[in-house]
Scaffold this motif. Structure first.
Motif, PDB file in Angstrom:
ATOM      1  N   ASP A  37       0.846  -1.189   0.000  1.00  0.00           N
ATOM      2  CA  ASP A  37       0.000   0.000   0.000  1.00  0.00           C
ATOM      3  C   ASP A  37       0.883   1.242   0.000  1.00  0.00           C
ATOM      4  O   ASP A  37       1.629   1.470   0.956  1.00  0.00           O
ATOM      5  N   ASP A  38       0.837   2.013  -1.074  1.00  0.00           N
ATOM      6  CA  ASP A  38       1.625   3.260  -1.164  1.00  0.00           C
ATOM      7  C   ASP A  38       3.125   3.013  -1.320  1.00  0.00           C
ATOM      8  O   ASP A  38       3.937   3.831  -0.882  1.00  0.00           O
ATOM      9  N   CYS A  77      -6.337   4.461  -2.911  1.00  0.00           N
ATOM     10  CA  CYS A  77      -6.413   3.058  -2.531  1.00  0.00           C
ATOM     11  C   CYS A  77      -7.593   2.245  -3.085  1.00  0.00           C
ATOM     12  O   CYS A  77      -7.433   1.391  -3.955  1.00  0.00           O
ATOM     13  N   HIS A 197       1.983   2.184   4.217  1.00  0.00           N
ATOM     14  CA  HIS A 197       0.974   3.258   4.302  1.00  0.00           C
ATOM     15  C   HIS A 197       1.256   4.185   5.491  1.00  0.00           C
ATOM     16  O   HIS A 197       1.801   3.746   6.496  1.00  0.00           O
ATOM     17  N   ASP A 356      -0.804  -0.284  -4.750  1.00  0.00           N
ATOM     18  CA  ASP A 356      -2.111   0.232  -5.197  1.00  0.00           C
ATOM     19  C   ASP A 356      -1.974   1.591  -5.887  1.00  0.00           C
ATOM     20  O   ASP A 356      -2.892   2.027  -6.567  1.00  0.00           O
ATOM     21  N   GLN A 357      -0.864   2.246  -5.711  1.00  0.00           N
ATOM     22  CA  GLN A 357      -0.479   3.452  -6.470  1.00  0.00           C
ATOM     23  C   GLN A 357       0.942   3.806  -6.084  1.00  0.00           C
ATOM     24  O   GLN A 357       1.515   3.189  -5.199  1.00  0.00           O
ATOM     25  N   LYS A 369      -0.354  11.065  -2.547  1.00  0.00           N
ATOM     26  CA  LYS A 369      -0.461  10.602  -3.951  1.00  0.00           C
ATOM     27  C   LYS A 369      -1.519  11.413  -4.707  1.00  0.00           C
ATOM     28  O   LYS A 369      -1.422  12.601  -4.801  1.00  0.00           O
TER      29      LYS A 369
END
Ligand code: SGN
Ligand code: CA
Length: 539
Positions: A37-38, A77, A197, A356-357, A369
């Motif tokens: 995540d991130d 997300c 995250h 997720d990005q 983001k």
């Protein structure tokens, strides 16, 4: 090509009836989809090793393919996850931001694979507000989940597990692989990290090491947004002004108060207290041993700091914790890869590593983001598939999170539903890039007004340019020349030298919106729904 993807399954069915289930099932590849995540691509050494070594994640690229131009369709997300599962842009699956619930009438690719005989399991962060459909087994974190002593939701109810989240998610994953799955079936496994995250709480073994390190600053740390439009200047994600001293930088609230540090709300102090409050006595002791001295040092430094000193200090604190979280992800990915090797599963298993990005690691003075600018639009992507992907290959094609669903369905020999919008990556994986024809990708971000104040925008990227339209409370266009201005510092939309490019890209953007079924009237409908929704809970 879509009809063509039916043939393998037909052949396989014939084979089943003659020679029994086992042989056939062996041929269908397993899929291990690893997503954190991130996780910024800037923090994976297969991309560059300025910040951290990630030897285990890198293995996937060494034995497979590294994508240098992979992006997401909406850099946040839950919309990204919904796009991955449905193979559709957000305006079609409806999860345009983190707040609207995921519409479970959407058909996801795991549901289809499950129907086609795949065993399915998910461990870690989903962040949908509802449970995943089509899974034999799942243990997921509620919402964002916690780094320490996290709670999990499963089919059997909720449970809290003592320990560090990245280790626990891996333990659950390995336990399923080793002991729980049915060994005669192919499987689709989602191994989904919460880390790295915000607010970046590393494990003791990593904060001990990473808090001693100093990291190189990005060239654009002191960006003043002069060359861009209103949106960049108004976003609330600057290290200096919006990263909280307590929850994010780990200064104890008492120390911050003593130093007279005021923040716009006491939110950062409350979050720190709640996270610190989750620690066991032993975890607190270990934490204080390392973060206590950091606080003492900050007490001495702070009175003499100007804004740029503080920004630099915050950047180092940020990187120490963010990268410390990634160290645990990398170690744990290594555990899973080792198990796949040892068990002999590796040869017939597709392994994917992605996020997720993307994320800002101080570039443009930012964290978070949401923007279509590179650091958040692009996302890491590494894929291994022995026998299909040539080891050590690199692709600079513009692939997206939209493409996973059709890719996995094709790999499993399953028909790709006609309404899926992604393209199967198979030609790239098989080393036939001439069969890949995409020349542009589409992006649309919605969560505004909202946390971090990034304005609504949509845009198109080609290999050479990026054209962006910011709308809602502004009407501004930006054009970036990707080759000549890789840091995206100068909006050349009004530069007469780019008149023809603007014309061509505007048309392309119009056509790509048409192709994917997005439109001004849909934009207005989402704004209307957003207004009707009223108070928004962000997490
Ligand atoms: C939390 C974070 C935000 C972040 C969102 C969305 N704040 O609210 O900084 O943008 O999640 O992130 S936090 O301090 O409470 O963590 S996402 O990855 O879930 O989209
Ligand atoms: Ca995320």
């Amino acid at each position: 090509p879509r009809l063509g993807s039916m043939f393998p399954i037909l052949l396989l069915s014939l084979f089943v009836s003659c020679s029994g289930q086992q042989k056939v099932e062996k041929k269908r590849p397993n899929i291990v989809f690893i997503m954190s995540d991130d996780h910024a691509y800037q923090a994976i050494s297969a991309y560059n090793n300025k910040l951290i070594e990630t030897p285990n994640i890198d293995r996937i690229a060494q034995e497979g393919m590294l994508f240098t131009n992979a992006s997401v369709t909406n850099s946040i997300c839950a919309p990204s996850r919904a796009t991955i599962l449905t193979g559709k842009h957000a305006h079609l699956h409806g999860k345009v931001d983190n707040v609207f619930p995921f519409d479970t009438t959407n058909i996801t690719f795991p549901q289809i694979m499950h129907e086609q005989g795949y065993q399915t399991a998910m461990f870690g962060k989903l962040h949908f507000g509802n449970n995943p459909k089509g899974f034999d087994e799942f243990m997921i974190l509620p919402d964002q989940g916690d780094y320490y002593n996290p709670e999990f939701i499963s089919k059997r109810g909720d449970t809290t597990i003592t320990g560090y989240v990245t280790d626990i998610i891996t333990d659950l994953t390995l336990d399923w692989l080793k002991n729980k799955r049915q060994k005669d079936k192919p499987f689709l496994l989602f191994y989904l990290h919460k880390a790295p995250h915000r607010e970046w709480y590393p494990a003791p073994r990593h904060y001990r090491e990473f808090t001693k390190r100093t990291f190189p600053e990005p060239a654009t740390l002191f960006d003043d947004y002069a060359g861009r439009g209103t949106a960049a200047g108004e976003a609330e994600m600057s290290l200096l002004h919006h990263m909280t001293i307590s929850a994010d930088n780990k200064i104890y609230p008492d120390v911050a108060h003593e130093l007279g540090i005021e923040e716009p709300s006491d939110w950062g102090f409350r979050i720190f207290k709640s996270k610190y409050g989750r620690f066991t006595a032993e975890q607190k002791k270990q934490w204080d041993e390392v973060y206590g001295p950091i606080n003492e040092e900050f007490k001495k430094l702070y009175p003499g700091m100007n804004d740029s000193d503080l920004l630099r200090w915050k950047y180092q604190r940020y990187m120490q914790d963010y990268l410390g979280c990634i160290a645990a992800v990398d170690e744990n990915v290594g555990r899973v890869l080792d198990y796949l090797e040892q068990s002999g599963l590796s040869d017939n298993t597709i392994v994917v590593y992605t996020s997720d990005q993307g994320f800002y690691l101080g570039e443009h003075g930012w964290f978070d983001k949401r923007f279509i600018y590179d650091e958040s639009f692009k996302t890491p992507l590494l894929m291994r598939w022995p026998g299909k992907i040539k080891p050590g290959s690199v692709s600079d094609e513009m692939v997206q999170n939209l493409d996973f669903a059709p890719t996995f369905l094709e790999a499993a020999g399953v028909h790709i539903p006609d309404d899926m919008q992604g393209e199967s990556l198979m030609p790239l994986l098989e080393g036939t890039p001439e069969k890949w024809t995409r020349d542009a990708v589409y992006y649309h971000y919605y969560e505004y007004p909202g946390f971090h104040a990034v304005k609504r925008h949509y845009g198109i990227m080609t290999k050479d340019y990026k054209l962006i339209h910011f709308y809602y409370d502004i009407d501004e266009w930006e054009l970036y020349d990707r080759k000549n201005d890789p840091n995206e510092m100068n909006n050349v939309y009004d530069d007469p030298a780019y008149k023809d490019v603007v014309k061509e890209l505007t048309q392309k953007l119009y056509h790509i919106r048409q192709k994917y079924g997005d439109s001004d009237s849909l934009d207005q409908q989402f704004i209307q729904k957003y207004k009707e929704r009223g108070i928004i809970k962000f997490n």
